[in-house]
Design a protein around this motif. Structure first.
Motif, PDB file in Angstrom:
ATOM      1  N   LEU A 179       0.779  -1.351  -0.001  1.00 14.19           N
ATOM      2  CA  LEU A 179       0.052   0.066  -0.046  1.00 14.19           C
ATOM      3  C   LEU A 179       0.788   1.248  -0.039  1.00 14.19           C
ATOM      4  O   LEU A 179       0.416   2.107  -0.628  1.00 14.19           O
ATOM      5  CB  LEU A 179      -1.152  -0.018   1.358  1.00 14.19           C
ATOM      6  CG  LEU A 179      -1.968  -0.927   1.091  1.00 14.19           C
ATOM      7  CD1 LEU A 179      -2.874  -0.942   2.467  1.00 14.19           C
ATOM      8  CD2 LEU A 179      -2.896  -1.070  -0.006  1.00 14.19           C
ATOM      9  N   VAL A 180       1.837   1.266   0.943  1.00 16.53           N
ATOM     10  CA  VAL A 180       2.834   2.367   0.631  1.00 16.53           C
ATOM     11  C   VAL A 180       3.403   2.798  -0.565  1.00 16.53           C
ATOM     12  O   VAL A 180       3.628   3.834  -1.175  1.00 16.53           O
ATOM     13  CB  VAL A 180       3.936   2.327   1.722  1.00 16.53           C
ATOM     14  CG1 VAL A 180       5.024   3.248   1.640  1.00 16.53           C
ATOM     15  CG2 VAL A 180       3.325   2.343   3.200  1.00 16.53           C
ATOM     16  N   ASN A 181       3.814   1.668  -1.242  1.00 15.54           N
ATOM     17  CA  ASN A 181       4.513   1.721  -2.520  1.00 15.54           C
ATOM     18  C   ASN A 181       3.509   2.284  -3.685  1.00 15.54           C
ATOM     19  O   ASN A 181       3.816   2.817  -4.480  1.00 15.54           O
ATOM     20  CB  ASN A 181       5.068   0.316  -3.121  1.00 15.54           C
ATOM     21  CG  ASN A 181       6.419  -0.055  -2.056  1.00 15.54           C
ATOM     22  OD1 ASN A 181       6.858   0.681  -1.653  1.00 15.54           O
ATOM     23  ND2 ASN A 181       6.436  -1.486  -2.139  1.00 15.54           N
ATOM     24  N   LYS A 182       2.123   1.814  -3.502  1.00 18.08           N
ATOM     25  CA  LYS A 182       1.281   2.175  -4.627  1.00 18.08           C
ATOM     26  C   LYS A 182       0.509   3.575  -4.202  1.00 18.08           C
ATOM     27  O   LYS A 182       0.733   4.356  -5.317  1.00 18.08           O
ATOM     28  CB  LYS A 182       0.152   1.082  -4.391  1.00 18.08           C
ATOM     29  CG  LYS A 182      -1.099   1.731  -5.532  1.00 18.08           C
ATOM     30  CD  LYS A 182      -2.083   0.577  -5.663  1.00 18.08           C
ATOM     31  CE  LYS A 182      -3.165   0.976  -6.738  1.00 18.08           C
ATOM     32  NZ  LYS A 182      -3.970  -0.052  -6.797  1.00 18.08           N
ATOM     33  N   TYR A 183       0.424   3.952  -2.903  1.00 17.97           N
ATOM     34  CA  TYR A 183      -0.208   5.118  -2.569  1.00 17.97           C
ATOM     35  C   TYR A 183       0.689   6.324  -2.025  1.00 17.97           C
ATOM     36  O   TYR A 183       0.173   7.363  -1.935  1.00 17.97           O
ATOM     37  CB  TYR A 183      -1.553   5.027  -1.670  1.00 17.97           C
ATOM     38  CG  TYR A 183      -2.504   3.980  -2.371  1.00 17.97           C
ATOM     39  CD1 TYR A 183      -3.308   4.629  -3.289  1.00 17.97           C
ATOM     40  CD2 TYR A 183      -2.572   2.646  -1.898  1.00 17.97           C
ATOM     41  CE1 TYR A 183      -4.122   3.461  -3.894  1.00 17.97           C
ATOM     42  CE2 TYR A 183      -3.634   1.680  -2.492  1.00 17.97           C
ATOM     43  CZ  TYR A 183      -4.249   2.123  -3.271  1.00 17.97           C
ATOM     44  OH  TYR A 183      -5.370   1.387  -3.850  1.00 17.97           O
ATOM     45  N   HIS A 184       1.866   5.637  -1.649  1.00 16.19           N
ATOM     46  CA  HIS A 184       3.051   6.816  -1.734  1.00 16.19           C
ATOM     47  C   HIS A 184       2.559   7.673  -0.231  1.00 16.19           C
ATOM     48  O   HIS A 184       2.518   8.750   0.040  1.00 16.19           O
ATOM     49  CB  HIS A 184       3.334   7.960  -2.657  1.00 16.19           C
ATOM     50  CG  HIS A 184       3.778   7.245  -3.726  1.00 16.19           C
ATOM     51  ND1 HIS A 184       4.770   6.519  -4.125  1.00 16.19           N
ATOM     52  CD2 HIS A 184       2.765   7.153  -5.118  1.00 16.19           C
ATOM     53  CE1 HIS A 184       4.873   6.109  -5.247  1.00 16.19           C
ATOM     54  NE2 HIS A 184       3.625   6.602  -5.967  1.00 16.19           N
ATOM     55  N   CYS A 185       1.982   6.551   0.544  1.00 17.48           N
ATOM     56  CA  CYS A 185       1.335   7.242   1.966  1.00 17.48           C
ATOM     57  C   CYS A 185       2.270   6.851   3.090  1.00 17.48           C
ATOM     58  O   CYS A 185       3.172   5.863   3.145  1.00 17.48           O
ATOM     59  CB  CYS A 185       0.099   6.616   2.181  1.00 17.48           C
ATOM     60  SG  CYS A 185      -0.043   4.988   2.208  1.00 17.48           S
ATOM     61  N   PRO A 186       2.299   7.806   4.381  1.00 17.98           N
ATOM     62  CA  PRO A 186       3.268   7.431   5.475  1.00 17.98           C
ATOM     63  C   PRO A 186       2.469   6.244   6.374  1.00 17.98           C
ATOM     64  O   PRO A 186       1.251   6.135   6.235  1.00 17.98           O
ATOM     65  CB  PRO A 186       3.265   8.660   6.237  1.00 17.98           C
ATOM     66  CG  PRO A 186       1.842   9.396   5.626  1.00 17.98           C
ATOM     67  CD  PRO A 186       1.791   8.901   4.332  1.00 17.98           C
ATOM     68  N   LEU A 187       3.216   5.668   6.887  1.00 17.28           N
ATOM     69  CA  LEU A 187       2.822   4.463   7.934  1.00 17.28           C
ATOM     70  C   LEU A 187       3.214   5.343   9.440  1.00 17.28           C
ATOM     71  O   LEU A 187       4.315   5.794   9.951  1.00 17.28           O
ATOM     72  CB  LEU A 187       3.948   3.613   7.991  1.00 17.28           C
ATOM     73  CG  LEU A 187       3.976   2.233   9.099  1.00 17.28           C
ATOM     74  CD1 LEU A 187       2.480   1.584   8.990  1.00 17.28           C
ATOM     75  CD2 LEU A 187       4.828   1.132   8.706  1.00 17.28           C
ATOM     76  N   TYR A 188       2.396   4.914  10.361  1.00 13.63           N
ATOM     77  CA  TYR A 188       2.207   5.366  11.580  1.00 13.63           C
ATOM     78  C   TYR A 188       2.128   4.499  12.867  1.00 13.63           C
ATOM     79  O   TYR A 188       1.266   3.442  12.372  1.00 13.63           O
ATOM     80  CB  TYR A 188       1.176   6.564  12.012  1.00 13.63           C
ATOM     81  CG  TYR A 188       1.369   7.896  11.030  1.00 13.63           C
ATOM     82  CD1 TYR A 188       2.069   8.963  11.352  1.00 13.63           C
ATOM     83  CD2 TYR A 188       0.822   7.944  10.000  1.00 13.63           C
ATOM     84  CE1 TYR A 188       2.146   9.916  10.753  1.00 13.63           C
ATOM     85  CE2 TYR A 188       0.559   8.994   8.860  1.00 13.63           C
ATOM     86  CZ  TYR A 188       1.599  10.213   9.305  1.00 13.63           C
ATOM     87  OH  TYR A 188       1.336  11.092   8.401  1.00 13.63           O
TER      88      TYR A 188
END
Length: 202
Positions: A67-76
């Motif tokens: 999901l991070v690679n596809k949507y370029h979102c941060p992880l918390y």
């Protein structure tokens, strides 16, 4: 408009939640790289503001990197569970070892705003050292701390029965009208758990 979608994913049927605020989405505990999950986001032209983990056992983290690679979102997440991301023994991997390569940003207890989402992050150790809950309006996402009629196990690496009891005592002080979204199993309410859950009868 706010809404919540639930996806039951992976070999141990983890609940992955999509929190929506208009077309913005916050992902809680992506249990796999599920195409169904991605299709649900893409169908609504979702903007992923972030991924939040309640804890870092394998069944709650397996979809993070995809999901991070596809949507370029941060992880918390809670920093106490960060070591579990890269240690399959600590994250209790069953079958293929699960390793998350994404660098996590730390969430401390208290109120946070991520994109269009404002919520309270609550320490709730016991099932793991870094177990946490997320309170969004009257919705409590409690990971594997509390289930309908049960609680999370405390016999894993970094688990603690003593700390679980402390977390349950804190839960007993919370608003009984809260809707509860556990890491596994059906949705419930604190009112019902206060009445029927044998682990909250103290």
């Amino acid at each position: 408009m706010k809404s919540i979608e639930t996806f039951v994913l992976g070999m141990v049927q983890v609940n992955t939640y999509l929190l929506w605020n208009d077309n913005h989405v916050l992902v809680i505990d992506p249990g796999s790289k599920s195409l169904r999950l991605q299709e649900a986001i893409d169908k609504r032209n979702g903007i992923v503001d972030g991924i939040v983990l309640t804890h870092a056992h394998f069944d709650h983290i397996a979809g993070v990197d995809t999901l991070v690679n596809k949507y370029h979102c941060p992880l918390y997440m809670n920093d106490l569970d960060i070591p579990l991301l890269t240690d399959p023994q600590l994250n209790f991997s069953i079958g293929d070892p699960i390793i998350v390569h994404t660098k996590a940003q730390v969430l401390t207890p208290g109120e946070h705003t991520i994109g269009k989402f404002t919520f309270r992050y609550i320490d709730a150790p016991g099932h793991s050292e870094g177990c946490s809950m997320l309170l969004w309006d009257d919705h409590l996402f409690c990971g594997d701390v509390l289930f309908q009629g049960s609680i999370g196990r405390t016999d894993l690496a970094t688990s603690s029965n003593t700390k679980m009891m402390q977390s349950l005592k804190y839960i007993k002080t919370m608003d009984p009208d809260l809707k509860v979204y556990p890491g596994h199993g059906p949705r419930t309410t604190l009112k019902d758990e206060f009445q029927w859950n044998p682990y909250l009868q103290f």
